[in-house]
Design a protein around this motif. Structure first.
Motif, PDB file in Angstrom:
ATOM      1  N   ILE A 112       0.837  -1.201   0.000  1.00 36.26           N
ATOM      2  CA  ILE A 112       0.000   0.000   0.000  1.00 36.26           C
ATOM      3  C   ILE A 112       0.873   1.253   0.000  1.00 36.26           C
ATOM      4  O   ILE A 112       0.590   2.223  -0.713  1.00 36.26           O
ATOM      5  CB  ILE A 112      -0.951  -0.002   1.208  1.00 36.26           C
ATOM      6  CG1 ILE A 112      -1.954  -1.156   1.092  1.00 36.26           C
ATOM      7  CG2 ILE A 112      -1.683   1.323   1.324  1.00 36.26           C
ATOM      8  CD1 ILE A 112      -2.819  -1.112  -0.162  1.00 36.26           C
ATOM      9  N   ALA A 113       1.946   1.242   0.764  1.00 40.94           N
ATOM     10  CA  ALA A 113       2.844   2.401   0.775  1.00 40.94           C
ATOM     11  C   ALA A 113       3.429   2.637  -0.608  1.00 40.94           C
ATOM     12  O   ALA A 113       3.517   3.788  -1.085  1.00 40.94           O
ATOM     13  CB  ALA A 113       3.950   2.193   1.809  1.00 40.94           C
ATOM     14  N   ASP A 114       3.837   1.565  -1.285  1.00 42.73           N
ATOM     15  CA  ASP A 114       4.378   1.696  -2.645  1.00 42.73           C
ATOM     16  C   ASP A 114       3.330   2.267  -3.590  1.00 42.73           C
ATOM     17  O   ASP A 114       3.623   3.152  -4.417  1.00 42.73           O
ATOM     18  CB  ASP A 114       4.839   0.335  -3.158  1.00 42.73           C
ATOM     19  CG  ASP A 114       6.121  -0.146  -2.503  1.00 42.73           C
ATOM     20  OD1 ASP A 114       6.867   0.703  -1.974  1.00 42.73           O
ATOM     21  OD2 ASP A 114       6.361  -1.368  -2.515  1.00 42.73           O
ATOM     22  N   LEU A 115       2.099   1.774  -3.481  1.00 44.78           N
ATOM     23  CA  LEU A 115       1.039   2.223  -4.391  1.00 44.78           C
ATOM     24  C   LEU A 115       0.639   3.671  -4.108  1.00 44.78           C
ATOM     25  O   LEU A 115       0.334   4.429  -5.041  1.00 44.78           O
ATOM     26  CB  LEU A 115      -0.177   1.296  -4.278  1.00 44.78           C
ATOM     27  CG  LEU A 115       0.022  -0.112  -4.844  1.00 44.78           C
ATOM     28  CD1 LEU A 115      -1.156  -1.013  -4.462  1.00 44.78           C
ATOM     29  CD2 LEU A 115       0.165  -0.060  -6.364  1.00 44.78           C
ATOM     30  N   LEU A 116       0.614   4.058  -2.854  1.00 41.02           N
ATOM     31  CA  LEU A 116       0.314   5.453  -2.520  1.00 41.02           C
ATOM     32  C   LEU A 116       1.355   6.386  -3.126  1.00 41.02           C
ATOM     33  O   LEU A 116       1.026   7.434  -3.698  1.00 41.02           O
ATOM     34  CB  LEU A 116       0.267   5.643  -1.000  1.00 41.02           C
ATOM     35  CG  LEU A 116      -0.954   5.082  -0.268  1.00 41.02           C
ATOM     36  CD1 LEU A 116      -0.677   4.992   1.228  1.00 41.02           C
ATOM     37  CD2 LEU A 116      -2.181   5.945  -0.516  1.00 41.02           C
ATOM     38  N   ALA A 117       2.621   6.006  -3.018  1.00 38.29           N
ATOM     39  CA  ALA A 117       3.685   6.837  -3.589  1.00 38.29           C
ATOM     40  C   ALA A 117       3.589   6.880  -5.108  1.00 38.29           C
ATOM     41  O   ALA A 117       3.730   7.948  -5.718  1.00 38.29           O
ATOM     42  CB  ALA A 117       5.050   6.294  -3.150  1.00 38.29           C
ATOM     43  N   ALA A 118       3.336   5.741  -5.731  1.00 36.90           N
ATOM     44  CA  ALA A 118       3.242   5.696  -7.190  1.00 36.90           C
ATOM     45  C   ALA A 118       2.054   6.501  -7.697  1.00 36.90           C
ATOM     46  O   ALA A 118       2.106   7.084  -8.790  1.00 36.90           O
ATOM     47  CB  ALA A 118       3.142   4.245  -7.659  1.00 36.90           C
ATOM     48  N   ALA A 119       0.977   6.547  -6.895  1.00 31.89           N
ATOM     49  CA  ALA A 119      -0.210   7.297  -7.306  1.00 31.89           C
ATOM     50  C   ALA A 119       0.011   8.800  -7.223  1.00 31.89           C
ATOM     51  O   ALA A 119      -0.705   9.573  -7.873  1.00 31.89           O
ATOM     52  CB  ALA A 119      -1.407   6.901  -6.444  1.00 31.89           C
ATOM     53  N   GLY A 120       0.986   9.236  -6.409  1.00 35.77           N
ATOM     54  CA  GLY A 120       1.237  10.669  -6.289  1.00 35.77           C
ATOM     55  C   GLY A 120       0.682  11.285  -5.028  1.00 35.77           C
ATOM     56  O   GLY A 120       0.389  12.491  -4.996  1.00 35.77           O
ATOM     57  N   PHE A 121       0.526  10.501  -3.963  1.00 36.80           N
ATOM     58  CA  PHE A 121       0.098  11.076  -2.691  1.00 36.80           C
ATOM     59  C   PHE A 121       1.235  11.904  -2.112  1.00 36.80           C
ATOM     60  O   PHE A 121       2.349  11.419  -1.926  1.00 36.80           O
ATOM     61  CB  PHE A 121      -0.308   9.973  -1.712  1.00 36.80           C
ATOM     62  CG  PHE A 121      -1.738   9.557  -1.840  1.00 36.80           C
ATOM     63  CD1 PHE A 121      -2.691  10.033  -0.961  1.00 36.80           C
ATOM     64  CD2 PHE A 121      -2.137   8.716  -2.880  1.00 36.80           C
ATOM     65  CE1 PHE A 121      -4.021   9.660  -1.094  1.00 36.80           C
ATOM     66  CE2 PHE A 121      -3.455   8.354  -3.020  1.00 36.80           C
ATOM     67  CZ  PHE A 121      -4.409   8.823  -2.129  1.00 36.80           C
ATOM     68  N   HIS A 122       0.955  13.173  -1.845  1.00 31.13           N
ATOM     69  CA  HIS A 122       1.975  14.032  -1.251  1.00 31.13           C
ATOM     70  C   HIS A 122       1.807  14.150   0.246  1.00 31.13           C
ATOM     71  O   HIS A 122       2.771  14.401   0.977  1.00 31.13           O
ATOM     72  CB  HIS A 122       1.957  15.431  -1.886  1.00 31.13           C
ATOM     73  CG  HIS A 122       0.746  16.242  -1.527  1.00 31.13           C
ATOM     74  ND1 HIS A 122       0.747  17.200  -0.560  1.00 31.13           N
ATOM     75  CD2 HIS A 122      -0.520  16.209  -2.025  1.00 31.13           C
ATOM     76  CE1 HIS A 122      -0.463  17.749  -0.467  1.00 31.13           C
ATOM     77  NE2 HIS A 122      -1.243  17.171  -1.340  1.00 31.13           N
ATOM     78  N   THR A 123       0.572  13.979   0.749  1.00 30.12           N
ATOM     79  CA  THR A 123       0.296  14.097   2.184  1.00 30.12           C
ATOM     80  C   THR A 123      -0.801  13.115   2.560  1.00 30.12           C
ATOM     81  O   THR A 123      -1.781  12.960   1.825  1.00 30.12           O
ATOM     82  CB  THR A 123      -0.179  15.519   2.556  1.00 30.12           C
ATOM     83  OG1 THR A 123       0.796  16.467   2.152  1.00 30.12           O
ATOM     84  CG2 THR A 123      -0.410  15.651   4.052  1.00 30.12           C
ATOM     85  N   VAL A 124      -0.627  12.466   3.698  1.00 35.15           N
ATOM     86  CA  VAL A 124      -1.718  11.702   4.304  1.00 35.15           C
ATOM     87  C   VAL A 124      -1.819  12.123   5.762  1.00 35.15           C
ATOM     88  O   VAL A 124      -0.824  12.502   6.385  1.00 35.15           O
ATOM     89  CB  VAL A 124      -1.514  10.177   4.202  1.00 35.15           C
ATOM     90  CG1 VAL A 124      -1.516   9.725   2.757  1.00 35.15           C
ATOM     91  CG2 VAL A 124      -0.249   9.726   4.911  1.00 35.15           C
ATOM     92  N   GLU A 125      -3.020  12.081   6.282  1.00 31.74           N
ATOM     93  CA  GLU A 125      -3.268  12.444   7.678  1.00 31.74           C
ATOM     94  C   GLU A 125      -3.604  11.192   8.460  1.00 31.74           C
ATOM     95  O   GLU A 125      -4.419  10.379   8.013  1.00 31.74           O
ATOM     96  CB  GLU A 125      -4.412  13.453   7.751  1.00 31.74           C
ATOM     97  CG  GLU A 125      -4.641  14.032   9.130  1.00 31.74           C
ATOM     98  CD  GLU A 125      -5.624  15.209   9.108  1.00 31.74           C
ATOM     99  OE1 GLU A 125      -6.160  15.533  10.182  1.00 31.74           O
ATOM    100  OE2 GLU A 125      -5.828  15.792   8.031  1.00 31.74           O
TER     101      GLU A 125
END
Length: 567
Positions: A292-305
């Motif tokens: 999930i961390a890899d996919l979030l980064a690949a998707a372009g997430f810049h910030t998560v809360e």
């Protein structure tokens, strides 16, 4: 019947409208209402330019010009006081106007909302009961006759007798699927081009039951997800509008069982070029694994809360929140290692929390290197939450009006809560309430008061000012002349626009008349009726180096007690 729906933004300390004030809930109601009632009703939204930046007078003029039969208000903690004030004033201009309220502030038991002017409320998920209300009105029901609406499920109606509780018409079914709702952006009711920003709700509902939050109560029922093809449609629309940021409204992004597929779709949907989408959202850190961390980064997430809230086991049990320290740290580190900013939330003043345990939670975040984007809040006991219902039994005292902030608990007094806030500032090197800073004012926000101008000129200029923020720059005029000339006109203008924020800029050339400054400051004080709204009323005294020397420390200290003194 003509319906006009209105959502007011938070009032920002710098006077800038909140770019996030997208009235999606109201827009969904308009779309569902048009589908349910056909031509029986005319439904519209107040234009965002007026809603976001307009003064109270400008909004009231726009409402009066639209001549609605029903004014619908989306009520949040940050706008409920002002919204209800405007509804009362609108009724004075439009006798017979009915007022309908929805949003998180509309909950069972709140007779005060009806005393303030609501004719009916739509609590929780609103699309289905709102459509049913429109059908009932088309068939002859009347918001002025509450008994005629008793058969419409999902409403709150005025108390049957003075001093009583609002009448609930019983539960209403929620929307069976998010795919059944039209997209307000694609339908043209909300323009993503305006802010280059788009909200996306891919999941409605929450499987967690944190007692300080009421999201699960608002959504109700099982989780509902927007299908992947509909997500793709929304992102294509965002790309066509030149959107730069997409924020997911899901209360917990990693609730979706098909989250990996969703993230792959989001990665593929990012426009090519120099400015692809940035994504943001909220999730549970304990549930983040490497994939999930890899996919979030690949998707372009810049910030998560991520909501930590507390590390005290007794507190976490009381508020029905789980926390696993090692899994939390692992999830946050997986995200940070991929360049994703992680914003960690802590809440001070929760039940069973002590000053020592609050400091321990702050130390945990600081010592683990998680404090770069920390957010520390004082507990707000929001109406309709489980915690609000338990507050008396738990001994929690809080403000009875917005923002409902905790005052004291059996384990933390007010001084201890303040000490915890101060400790968090020390550990994280921040100021949660920093000294105000002046920004570059936009032309339409600024009125210049010049040498030789008096009260008449000031009153005429103010009468033309239609924004909810006012920068009155009187540095070119004499100090006493400006302060005396502006006090009366400002008092009159703010009487008509009580929810406006104001910065008044004066220039002193030495030890000037502080009595005039005191009168000016008094003229811009917010009235008691605005309590609960975050207004910003400030006077600024500017002195150059020579003026400072002439004024002396004593005068500067006295001026500083009335205004912000700047070189």
């Amino acid at each position: 019947m003509r319906f006009l729906l209105l959502q007011l933004p938070p009032i920002a300390p710098d006077g800038l409208p909140a770019r996030e004030n997208h009235p999606l809930g109201a827009a969904h109601l308009v779309l569902e209402g048009r589908r349910a009632a056909g031509a029986a009703h005319e439904l519209s939204l107040l234009d965002r330019g007026t809603a976001d930046a307009g003064s109270d007078e400008a909004i009231l003029d726009a409402v009066a010009a639209a001549r609605p039969d029903v004014l619908g208000l989306t009520l949040y903690v940050w706008n409920v006081v002002r919204s209800l004030h405007l509804a009362r004033e609108a009724r004075r201009r439009l006798p017979g106007l009915r007022v309908l309220g929805g949003g998180p502030e509309v909950v069972a038991g709140r007779a005060d909302l009806f005393a303030a002017g609501l004719d009916a409320g739509v609590p929780g998920e609103g699309e289905v009961p709102f459509a049913a209300l429109l059908r009932a009105l088309a068939a002859g029901a009347d918001l002025g006759r509450p008994d005629s609406l008793r058969s419409v499920p999902g409403l709150l109606l005025p108390p049957a007798a003075p001093g009583g509780l609002p009448v609930s018409t019983g539960p209403s079914a929620g929307v069976p699927s998010l795919d059944l709702l039209e997209d307000p952006y694609a339908a043209g009711l909300v323009d993503a081009r305006r802010d280059r920003f788009l909200y996306l709700e891919t999941t409605r509902g929450c499987r967690f039951r944190c007692s300080f939050c009421r999201y699960d109560a608002d959504a109700g029922g099982p989780l509902k997800s927007l299908s992947l093809p509909r997500v793709a449609d929304a992102l294509r629309h965002g790309a066509a509008c030149g959107v730069e940021e997409v924020f997911l409204l899901d209360p917990t992004l990693n609730q979706r069982k098909d989250l990996p597929d969703l993230l792959r779709l989001m990665a593929a949907a990012r426009p090519a070029g120099d400015r692809p989408f940035r994504y943001g959202g909220e999730l549970v850190a304990e549930l983040v694994e490497e994939e999930i961390a890899d996919l979030l980064a690949a998707a372009g997430f810049h910030t998560v809360e991520v909501g930590l809230q507390s590390t005290n086991p007794d507190t976490l049990r009381t508020i029905q929140r789980f926390h696993h320290r090692e899994r939390f740290l692992r999830g946050v580190r997986l995200l940070k290692a991929r360049g994703i900013r992680v914003r960690v939330d802590l809440i001070l003043g929760l039940p069973k929390e002590t000053l020592a345990s609050a400091k321990a939670g702050i130390d945990f975040v600081a010592d683990e290197g998680l404090g770069e984007d920390i957010q520390v809040f004082e507990l707000m006991v929001l109406p309709g939450t489980a915690l609000a219902g338990q507050a008396a039994a738990l001994g929690i005292e809080h403000l009875p009006r917005p923002p409902y902030t905790v005052l004291r608990t059996p384990t933390m007094g007010g001084e201890e809560i303040a000490a915890a806030v101060a400790y968090s500032e020390e550990r994280f090197g921040v100021e949660w309430t920093p000294p105000p800073r002046l920004r570059r004012f936009r032309r339409e926000e600024r009125i210049v008061f010049g040498e030789g101008e008096g009260a008449a000129e000031a009153a005429a200029a103010l009468s033309r000012h239609r924004r909810n923020f006012l920068a009155l720059d009187a540095r070119a005029a004499g100090f006493g002349e400006a302060a005396r000339g502006l006090a009366g006109p400002l008092r009159d203008w703010l009487g008509r626009n009580p929810f406006a924020s104001v910065d008044v800029l004066l220039r002193a050339r030495g030890a000037e008349d502080l009595g005039a400054l005191e009168d000016l400051v008094e003229s811009i004080q917010a009235p008691e009726s605005t309590l609960g709204a975050a207004l910003h009323r400030r006077a600024w005294t500017f002195l150059d180096r020579e003026a400072r020397a002439r004024a002396g420390r004593g005068w500067i200290g006295e001026a500083g007690a009335l205004s912000f003194v700047r070189a």
